[in-house]
Every structure is written in C-alpha cells, then in structure tokens.
Write a protein that holds these residues in place. Sequence first.
Motif, PDB file in Angstrom:
ATOM      1  N   ARG A   7       0.831  -1.207   0.000  1.00  0.00           N
ATOM      2  CA  ARG A   7       0.000   0.000   0.000  1.00  0.00           C
ATOM      3  C   ARG A   7       0.864   1.254   0.000  1.00  0.00           C
ATOM      4  N   ARG A 238      -5.735  -4.057  -4.150  1.00  0.00           N
ATOM      5  CA  ARG A 238      -7.171  -4.217  -3.877  1.00  0.00           C
ATOM      6  C   ARG A 238      -7.706  -5.385  -4.693  1.00  0.00           C
ATOM      7  N   SER A 247     -15.230  -2.012  -5.366  1.00  0.00           N
ATOM      8  CA  SER A 247     -14.725  -2.210  -4.011  1.00  0.00           C
ATOM      9  C   SER A 247     -15.802  -2.868  -3.160  1.00  0.00           C
ATOM     10  N   GLY A 250     -14.606  -0.771   2.169  1.00  0.00           N
ATOM     11  CA  GLY A 250     -14.063   0.579   2.136  1.00  0.00           C
ATOM     12  C   GLY A 250     -14.902   1.547   2.937  1.00  0.00           C
ATOM     13  N   LEU A 716      -5.260  -2.415   3.002  1.00  0.00           N
ATOM     14  CA  LEU A 716      -6.044  -2.035   1.820  1.00  0.00           C
ATOM     15  C   LEU A 716      -5.986  -0.525   1.609  1.00  0.00           C
TER      16      LEU A 716
END
Length: 726
Positions: A7, A238, A247, A250, A716
Amino acid sequence: MSGIKARLNAISAVINYKPAHAPLNFNETTPTEVFGCNVFSDKVMRDRLPKAVYKSLKKTINLGEKLDPNVADVVANAMKDWAIEQGATHFTHVFYPLTGLTAEKHDSFLVPDGKGGALAEFSGKLLIQGEPDASSFPSGGLRTTFEARGYTAWDVTSPAFILENPNGTFLCIPTAFVSWTGEALDKKTPLLRSLQSLNTQAKRILKLFGTETKLPVTCYAGPEQEYFLIDRNFIFSRPDLLIAGRSLFGAPSAKGQEFDDQYFGVTPRRVLAFMMDVERELYKLGVPVKTRHNEVAPSQFEIAPLYEAGNLATDHNQLLMTTLRTVAKRYGMVCLLHEKPFAGINGSGKHLNYSIGNADLGSLFDPGESPHENAQFLVFCSAVIRAVHKYGALLRATVASASNDHRLGANEAPPAIMSIYLGEQLADVFEQIKSGKVSGSKTKGVMSVGVDTLPPLPMDPGDRNRTSPFAFTGNRFEFRAVGSTASIAGPQVAINTILAESLDYIATELETATGGDSSKLNEAVQAIIKKIMDEHDAIIFNGDGYSQEWHAEAEKRGLPNLRTTPDALPVLTSSEVVELFGKYNVLSGAELASRQEIYLEQYSMVIKTEANLTLRMAKTIIFPAAMRYQGELARTCQNLKNIGQDFKTTTLDEVTAKLRDLQDKVAALETVMEHSADDALDEAKHLCEKALPAMLDVRAVADSLEAIVADDLWSLPSYQEMLFIR
C-alpha cells in the motif's frame, strides 16, 4: 511483500509518477489530419476501388440493398493492400458475443508460395465469412458444447479499421456472429434486424405525409460514457477492484462529493494527458469524440461523441471502452467502467441519446419552432410515448445487470421505473390535443442576466430532468438507465422494435381512417394522438423521479417497478415480448430464451465471484489486521495494569466485539453460499435476496473496523487515497 508495504509503495508510486513517453505534438500532425487515418473510409474506397465496384458497395451501405457477392474479391484485395501499407500483418473479424465484450481471432495475410517464400493473400470469401468456435461463447442452449460451428458475416455498413500495437498493426473487420443454424449469438445481428423493421414502419408514416426519401430511416445514437480513473498501483493492492471491478470494502472518505467541487472542475494534469491521448487514438479510428469533463464523483470523468448511425455508434462505443482501458495503462492508471466501483458516491452510466431519421430528413424527433403545428413530429413522438408505456418493462430488462442494479434509483441515476419526461412545452401540446383544443405552444424566450456586458441568452421552452430514465432533450430522447459497462446494442434493439410496433399501429390506423384521401389526414392524426394520450399518458412524468412520492404514484398508474435483475429478466420470455420480436423478425423465441438464460447465469456468476472475494478478503486481510490491533491493545492494557495504571479498555472491547461480529457475519455468508439451485432464475433470486444482504453485513463490520484499526496495520488502500491521490 507485506500488505501495508504494498500500500505504501502504491502511494509512493502515485506521488512520484512521471510520464513514460514524450508528450503528443498536435502541431506536428493536426487532429483533422489524424481523423480517420486508420479507417477503410469512403475516401479510401473511392480512391482504391473500380468505379462500378464502389457504386455497388455504396448502394449496400447507403440504401440497404443486398450485397453483390461479385464485388467481394475486389474489395478484399484493395482492403488487404491498404492494410499492408499501414503495416498490418494479420486480419481479424471483430464481433460482439453475448459476453458483452469484444471478440477477435487473428489470421495472417501470409500464405506459403511453395518456393520457400510467402505471398500476402486475402480473398472475398475470407472477407465475407469467418468461422470462430461457437461452442466457447455463451449460447443459452442454442448450441451444445459439442456443436462448435459458428459464422462471422461481414457488416459492410461499419467500416474496417486498423488497430495499432507497439509491434505492428492488424486489420479489423466488423462482423455479425451467428450459429450454424442461423441464430444470433451476438449483439449486432438483432440490431441490424431491428433497423430493417424500423425503416419499414417509419416509411409507412412518411408516405402518409407525402415525405419521400430513398435513404433508409435509421436510428442515431450518441452514448455519453462515464468512467473512473484510479492509479494502477492501488488496484494491485485491492483484490476486489482487480477481480470484481468494484470495491467490496471501504470506509467512506472524510470528503466525498458533497462539496460539489468535482463536477466540471479543472481536470488533473495526468488525467488530461490521458484524455488527450485517448482522443488522438479515437480520432485515428474515426470516432467523433467531442466532450470531456470531470464528473460528479472524485476521480470520475466523462467522454461523449457526436451523433452517429446507431450501428456504427455501437461499434465505436466498444472501441472507446477498449481504448480507455488500454491507454490508461500508459499513464499508470486503470479505467474502471463498473457502474458502482465505490460505495457512497455516484456510479457511472452511459446515457444513450437516441433519435431516428436520415441525411435527407434530419431527426424525425425535431419539433421545429411550432411543435403544435408539426403533425409529423407529433405522430413520431406519440409513437414513442405509446411504445415506452406498453414495453417499459422490456426497456428495464435491457439494462439489467448485477452491476447496474447498484446504480439505478440511487439518487444518481433514474429509478427502475420507466417513465418519459417531455418538458413543459411538449407536455402542454399533448395535453391540449388530449383535451381537443390546440391553441399553440410555448415559445423560446430570452434570458436577461442583468449584466450589461453579457449578451441576452436564448432560453429553451422547458427545463431538463436528470431523474427521468427516458427524457426528451430537444430533438432526441435520452435513455439514462444504461449502465457504463453495457453495450448500447441491446437498448437500441428494444427501442427500435417497440417503436416499429407503435409506428405500425399508427400507420394502420391512419391508412384505415384516410382511405388514401390526404384531406382526411389532419383529422385522423388528431384522433390517433388523442387516443394514444388517453390510453398511454400514464408514462409521462415531469417531476422528481428520485422521490418516494413518485414510487407511490407510479404504482397507482400501473407502471412496473422491477427493482432487480432477477425481477426484470423474465420479461424477455413473456408472451407479449416473444410475440413482439417474432412479428418483426428481430429475435425468435429461442433467441430470447437463450438471452434470458445467459444473463441470469452472468448475474449469478458475478454475485458468486463477489461473495467469494468478500469471504477471502474478510478472512485473510481484514480479520488478521484487526486481530493484530487487538493484540497491540491487549498488550498495552496489560502493561499499564502491571505498573498500576487505571486504564479503560473501551477500544479493546469495541475491537473484540466487532471481531466476533465479523466472524458471525462471515459464517452467515458461508451458509448462504452453500445453497444451489438447478433453475437459473431461482439461483439468481437466492443470490439477490440472500447473498447480497449477507455480503453487506460483512462489509458493514469490516468498514467499521477500518475506522478503528491502526492505519499502519490496514493494508487495503483507502477510499480517500484512491479517490484523491491522482
């Protein structure tokens, strides 16, 4: 590499991004020089084909006459020579199977000459017909897996073109795709069939008004394409965006779209560079892209073309989506075309601007300056009103998909209830006809802004309505319910066919009422429009389509509200729809049944994929991160206790409770996914009614944990990072 490091590397890559290639030079080669350079266009054909062959081919393209097989060899040879001069080594028949994607199989021009060398060959037979393996594409029962034969058939009305690759180019020939027994296995074949039926019925109306044209009456389309651009490095971190295109987890960003500062805002530099590159590639392919701008949601954008003939616009939109995805990679980004890639902000649609007409007539939906006096326009407009009222459920079915279900009716897109917005001027005219007293129509006004240096602005006679799924916008209708990933072929097929049915009905009524006496036409027109308004004006709604009041009102009016894909798709095999498509030779009962089966299976596969991803991410990414944080909190509490400090365990208790809740919700989703059904509709309904809510339950707990767990443990990329780091 650990999740958090991936990330952080993604964020670093975004911040330190530099263009990988030199900027485009539009001074060196202007857009007008570039436009259509990779298209086997009218100019190319006129220059390269013998005059007789050119004229014969143009009759097929412009007038819809049957293709003369004798011209195929000449055209194929000219096309081959032109393609090779453009650097092509291969050709492919491009077609659009029921996956909704583009398909192609490349074949080389080269043929051994028997002397150790090779020749470039391309015959008329190869141009007209190809034979891909039909068993590997969805057929919904039209073909069994051991029946492999399928044919591609050259569509002369959509020009061939060259696609470029870093290592060369290849010739692309747009084609229809049918089975060995002649059933349509694609999106293009029904569209071409529907255009024939539309032309036949529209010309019956035009004949009554004494309007002559040799050209076919066809539909025109201009799809406004919305999309998101996200840095590619984030996507790799992701799994949900990588695999599902949206997604599944989130927490909301501290800032979303509530400031209204994204729409038409200044485009970020990297995004603008991408847009200009996309446009240049599309110019080469003759795609008349016109508009680019920021959309409402952060990192959401739109590109819109000029109007084109519907069949060509469909092919061009497929090219546009491919080009968006391909060029995005050059700029270190991924183009997300999913209808709802991020929760809590607007999703993406594909507003389909639709009209009918031809080069002689212009738009038959153009009301002129005095629509109340334009009887021909009123007839065509009333045909739309009748068609949408009778077959609104069918229109809903044409935009049904797992991804579009997330968008429809979410205060960013029209509701699943089909209705028509006419605007004040037209609604007033039709209301006058219904009452039997037509006195005039509202005219355009002039707006004074109140600033002397600004010119007076001409005003339209009515406002627009962005909440309507089927809105009149001046000289066309805008079907706003189409999803951003969808082909525009399906909606056009439906609109063309239901409009043909209404025009057929009106033409028959007018022919009977006038008996060939043109002096009776005006009275007959008034009568048929009044009858249509009496029977079908329930479909007209100029108010707020987002309001709950409209849902209640629509139910009173008898308008269907098919909220989900499993609700909508059975419409395709209803007796009314089967009869409609059969009568106008657009789709047979078997072809409709196959589409229903395919789309239900696709719906279920999407939900199952997302559910499996939800389980995997919850168990392998989210749960471990929260457990580590729980461990840190527990150790801290124990250490403080050991030194005699009074310390509240509120956060530890909250995290522990949420972890238990997450385990329970994951187990519940696993139980739901153990279900299986032999019937495709039953399976789709189960997934819709049970799996989707269970997935949301898992997400709710996970998103609440994201707001608590230490940032350095959460691997994430967050919404605020993906949407605002550009």
